[in-house]
Write a protein that holds these residues in place. Structure first.
Motif, PDB file in Angstrom:
ATOM      1  N   GLU A 138       0.841  -1.200   0.000  1.00  0.00           N
ATOM      2  CA  GLU A 138       0.000   0.000   0.000  1.00  0.00           C
ATOM      3  C   GLU A 138       0.872   1.245   0.000  1.00  0.00           C
ATOM      4  O   GLU A 138       1.782   1.395   0.822  1.00  0.00           O
ATOM      5  N   GLY A 142      -2.890   5.236  -0.482  1.00  0.00           N
ATOM      6  CA  GLY A 142      -3.815   4.157  -0.198  1.00  0.00           C
ATOM      7  C   GLY A 142      -3.955   3.156  -1.327  1.00  0.00           C
ATOM      8  O   GLY A 142      -4.616   2.126  -1.166  1.00  0.00           O
ATOM      9  N   ARG A 143      -3.350   3.464  -2.452  1.00  0.00           N
ATOM     10  CA  ARG A 143      -3.409   2.540  -3.599  1.00  0.00           C
ATOM     11  C   ARG A 143      -2.521   1.330  -3.333  1.00  0.00           C
ATOM     12  O   ARG A 143      -1.390   1.461  -2.882  1.00  0.00           O
ATOM     13  N   VAL A 144      -3.063   0.146  -3.616  1.00  0.00           N
ATOM     14  CA  VAL A 144      -2.337  -1.100  -3.381  1.00  0.00           C
ATOM     15  C   VAL A 144      -1.761  -1.611  -4.696  1.00  0.00           C
ATOM     16  O   VAL A 144      -2.467  -1.704  -5.704  1.00  0.00           O
ATOM     17  N   ARG A 145      -0.465  -1.935  -4.677  1.00  0.00           N
ATOM     18  CA  ARG A 145       0.198  -2.526  -5.842  1.00  0.00           C
ATOM     19  C   ARG A 145       0.591  -3.961  -5.512  1.00  0.00           C
ATOM     20  O   ARG A 145       1.069  -4.241  -4.414  1.00  0.00           O
ATOM     21  N   ARG A 239       1.478   0.627  11.792  1.00  0.00           N
ATOM     22  CA  ARG A 239       1.388  -0.747  11.284  1.00  0.00           C
ATOM     23  C   ARG A 239       1.611  -1.695  12.466  1.00  0.00           C
ATOM     24  O   ARG A 239       2.727  -2.158  12.720  1.00  0.00           O
TER      25      ARG A 239
END
Length: 248
Positions: A138, A142-145, A239
């Motif tokens: 992430e 917020g974009r997940v790759r 996290r």
């Protein structure tokens, strides 16, 4: 007691507490553990941007780089112990002896290291490399790759995950590097995004003396875009699953 006497007493008490505390913190930092944070992605997936970790200063002995500001008090290492292949190590960049880098020890003195078609070769033998599940990473927006992930197993049995996102990239095919005596060959786990010993003019072979310590444990971790001092972001940025993870 007069006001002046009270102030003198308070000042004395403050000095009595603060000075020993500072000395103790300095001793711990020099001889035992030093905190570091990860500012770049060169060690993904092992270490993420925003990880905070403790580095043991005693693992490989002590050099002048163990001391803040690296005063030229002595040369070499005291109580020296060579790292094991696969250790994740913090060291001073050889080209300036000031900048802190963190990479994985791949080559020991006398080793011959090469990369062919993205496969690591140590002393003429290919290192076992297995394709495993993609890494879902992430970003700060917020974009997940989903990134291609592999597991490498070194000759001494140490295993860890690496990323190889660009097939036949610029660092996927190298010359043969012969590690000089008293030096180490370092590589980042994010193989296509790591400036490491493969680039001789930028990092090259790392003198044993330049080692600061062995990365041991992640004690805190924040998502990209959040800073340690931004406490108000902690509830969503921390996290939690990475806290107290051992660095392997």
């Amino acid at each position: 007691m007069s006001v002046q006497a009270e102030r003198t007493h308070q000042k004395s008490s403050f000095t009595t507490v603060i000075i020993p505390a500072l000395l103790l913190a300095l001793i711990v930092r020099i001889f035992l553990f030093q905190p570091f944070n990860i500012p770049s992605g060169s060690m993904i997936p092992t270490l993420l941007i925003g990880d905070y970790l403790f580095v043991s200063k005693y693992s490989y002995g002590y050099s002048r780089y163990s001391i803040p500001f690296s005063p030229d008090l002595f040369s070499g290492r005291i109580f020296a112990a060579m790292p094991e292949r696969g250790d994740v190590v913090v060291f001073k960049l050889p080209t300036d002896n000031k900048t802190d880098y963190i990479k994985r020890v791949i080559g020991l003195p006398g080793d011959k290291i090469q990369v062919k078609h993205g496969t690591l070769i140590i002393n003429g033998e290919e290192v076992k490399k297995e394709r495993i599940e993609d890494l879902a990473l992430e970003g700060p927006t917020g974009r997940v790759r989903n990134l291609p992930q592999y597991r490498e197993t070194l000759p001494n049995g140490v295993t860890y995950r690496v990323l190889d996102t660009v097939q036949e990239g610029i660092s996927d095919n190298t010359e043969v590097y012969e590690v000089p005596e008293g030096h180490l060959f370092m590589m980042g786990d994010n193989r296509d995004n790591s400036t490491d010993s493969r680039f001789l003019n930028e990092v090259g072979y790392v003198p044993f003396e330049n080692l600061i310590g062995h990365a041991q444990v992640i004690f805190f971790s924040l998502g990209e875009g959040a800073h340690f001092w931004q406490i108000w972001k902690w509830p969503t940025a921390v996290r939690g699953s990475r806290i107290f993870d051992l660095v392997r």
